[in-house]
Design a protein around this motif. Structure first.
Motif, PDB file in Angstrom:
ATOM      1  N   LEU A 204       0.838  -1.204   0.000  1.00  0.00           N
ATOM      2  CA  LEU A 204       0.000   0.000   0.000  1.00  0.00           C
ATOM      3  C   LEU A 204       0.874   1.256   0.000  1.00  0.00           C
ATOM      4  CD1 LEU A 204      -2.939   0.885   0.001  1.00  0.00           C
ATOM      5  CD2 LEU A 204      -2.873   0.914   2.501  1.00  0.00           C
ATOM      6  N   LEU A 205       1.989   1.214   0.734  1.00  0.00           N
ATOM      7  CA  LEU A 205       2.917   2.350   0.743  1.00  0.00           C
ATOM      8  C   LEU A 205       3.497   2.577  -0.648  1.00  0.00           C
ATOM      9  CD1 LEU A 205       4.468   4.452   2.482  1.00  0.00           C
ATOM     10  CD2 LEU A 205       6.232   2.704   2.793  1.00  0.00           C
ATOM     11  N   THR A 206       3.851   1.485  -1.322  1.00  0.00           N
ATOM     12  CA  THR A 206       4.376   1.579  -2.687  1.00  0.00           C
ATOM     13  C   THR A 206       3.347   2.197  -3.625  1.00  0.00           C
ATOM     14  OG1 THR A 206       5.742  -0.383  -2.294  1.00  0.00           O
ATOM     15  CG2 THR A 206       5.397   0.272  -4.579  1.00  0.00           C
ATOM     16  N   LEU A 207       2.101   1.794  -3.461  1.00  0.00           N
ATOM     17  CA  LEU A 207       1.018   2.348  -4.283  1.00  0.00           C
ATOM     18  C   LEU A 207       0.858   3.847  -4.026  1.00  0.00           C
ATOM     19  CD1 LEU A 207      -1.264   1.671  -6.291  1.00  0.00           C
ATOM     20  CD2 LEU A 207      -2.755   1.282  -4.320  1.00  0.00           C
ATOM     21  N   ALA A 208       0.972   4.245  -2.761  1.00  0.00           N
ATOM     22  CA  ALA A 208       0.864   5.667  -2.420  1.00  0.00           C
ATOM     23  C   ALA A 208       1.988   6.468  -3.063  1.00  0.00           C
ATOM     24  CB  ALA A 208       0.895   5.833  -0.897  1.00  0.00           C
TER      25      ALA A 208
ATOM     26  N   PHE B 159       1.259   7.310  -6.648  1.00  0.00           N
ATOM     27  CA  PHE B 159       0.312   8.410  -6.855  1.00  0.00           C
ATOM     28  C   PHE B 159       0.858   9.757  -6.367  1.00  0.00           C
ATOM     29  CE2 PHE B 159      -2.594   4.837  -7.266  1.00  0.00           C
ATOM     30  CZ  PHE B 159      -3.423   5.255  -8.295  1.00  0.00           C
ATOM     31  N   VAL B 160       2.019   9.746  -5.717  1.00  0.00           N
ATOM     32  CA  VAL B 160       2.761  10.945  -5.282  1.00  0.00           C
ATOM     33  C   VAL B 160       2.055  11.734  -4.179  1.00  0.00           C
ATOM     34  CG1 VAL B 160       3.899  13.090  -5.984  1.00  0.00           C
ATOM     35  CG2 VAL B 160       3.874  11.117  -7.536  1.00  0.00           C
ATOM     36  N   LEU B 161       0.867  12.242  -4.419  1.00  0.00           N
ATOM     37  CA  LEU B 161       0.197  13.131  -3.465  1.00  0.00           C
ATOM     38  C   LEU B 161       0.012  12.527  -2.070  1.00  0.00           C
ATOM     39  CD1 LEU B 161      -2.513  14.929  -5.650  1.00  0.00           C
ATOM     40  CD2 LEU B 161      -0.385  15.870  -4.727  1.00  0.00           C
ATOM     41  N   PRO B 162      -0.309  11.226  -1.949  1.00  0.00           N
ATOM     42  CA  PRO B 162      -0.520  10.684  -0.587  1.00  0.00           C
ATOM     43  C   PRO B 162       0.775  10.381   0.168  1.00  0.00           C
ATOM     44  CG  PRO B 162      -1.660   9.375  -2.284  1.00  0.00           C
ATOM     45  CD  PRO B 162      -0.685  10.255  -2.981  1.00  0.00           C
ATOM     46  N   ILE B 163       1.930  10.615  -0.437  1.00  0.00           N
ATOM     47  CA  ILE B 163       3.199  10.188   0.161  1.00  0.00           C
ATOM     48  C   ILE B 163       3.379  10.673   1.605  1.00  0.00           C
ATOM     49  CG2 ILE B 163       5.714  10.435   0.040  1.00  0.00           C
ATOM     50  CD1 ILE B 163       5.528  10.234  -2.971  1.00  0.00           C
TER      51      ILE B 163
END
Length: 293
Positions: free
Chosen positions: A250-254, A257-261
């Motif tokens: 899930l962290l990798t997915l975030a 998407f850049v913004l949720p980092i």
């Protein structure tokens, strides 16, 4: 007749059967929290804090403050962690500012973690004690790329890996030895070796080919690292391989998407730190003796 008890620990994993004495020892060690479910064989699960034989143990631990056992308590600000992480990454890559950036970042990490009971940690160290660790790690990362176009690329990568592993072990030991608690009583050191750490790196690298097995290899590597911290307190990582797997994915997915980092980074780091259970050696030894009895 002795009842067989079952329980769910902080990671949500079911364990048992154990005796009531063993269950009490696990509660004292911090592995079982007041909201973890416990039940006798054939009985109804209930929070450990509501069990007559365990409730008093949690009250005693809370009163003991920093002397008690339980998980580390993180409290990282979203943006503070995010921008400092970026500065740390670039500072290490540039090598020259690495000693100052490294010490500054690790002080920030220590300042935002507390022992069970709320005693905050701090890092007592100076540039003179740590500069070579951070500068060395920066240099180690540059050795491979520096020889990428030469015939010595293979040898350079071996040197880079060996130096990185040795310096990482020394960095962990420095961090442990430099940690202090605001109420005192904390003295740690790391007794793990570079060769053993290299073995864990190899195992983790090979486990990547199993698609998902890397998460369990990582879990056991983290547990080894925690077990090798010696001194006044004992540390144990109680997170599961499944927890690491879905959270890292899930962290990798975030990150994709850049913004949720910023929020995803804080979410993962706080979960990771909270999965490290710490207990004074006296409590940890009493727990081990109770379980062995």
């Amino acid at each position: 007749m002795a009842w067989n008890y079952y329980f769910k620990d902080r990671s949500g994993a079911q364990n048992g059967p154990v005796t009531l004495e063993e269950l009490s020892a696990l509660a004292q060690s911090g592995r079982i929290a007041p909201d973890c479910l416990v039940w006798a064989e054939g009985g109804e699960p209930k929070p450990a804090g509501q069990h007559p034989a365990l409730a008093g143990l949690f009250v005693g631990r809370a009163a003991a403050g920093a002397g008690g056992a339980g998980p580390l308590e993180p409290g990282f600000p979203v943006w503070g962690l995010f921008w400092r992480s970026i500065v740390f990454i670039f500072g290490m890559a540039l090598i020259i500012p690495a000693p100052w950036v490294g010490l500054w970042f690790y002080r920030f990490i220590a300042d935002h973690v507390a022992l069970p009971g709320g005693a905050r940690l701090r890092l007592e160290s100076s540039i003179g004690e740590s500069w070579w660790l951070f500068a060395g790690l920066g240099v180690a990362e540059m050795i491979g790329p520096a020889f990428a176009d030469s015939g010595g690329r293979g040898a350079a990568q071996i040197v880079s890996l060996a130096l990185s592993i040795w310096l990482t072990v020394r960095l962990i030991d420095w961090f442990c030895r430099s940690l202090r608690a605001e109420r005192g009583g904390l003295s740690l050191f790391f007794e793990g070796g570079a060769l053993a750490y290299f073995g864990w790196i190899v195992l983790f690298s090979l486990s990547i080919f199993t698609i998902i097995g890397w998460a369990w290899a990582l879990k056991y590597m983290i547990r080894w690292l925690c077990a090798k911290v010696s001194g006044t307190h004992a540390f144990e990582f109680v997170g599961t391989g499944l927890d690491l797997l879905w959270r890292i994915l899930l962290l990798t997915l975030a990150f994709a998407f850049v913004l949720p980092i910023p929020w995803a980074l804080r979410w993962f780091i706080e979960w990771y730190v909270s999965q490290i259970v710490v207990a004074p050696r006296a409590v940890q030894q009493a727990t081990a003796q109770a379980l062995a009895a």
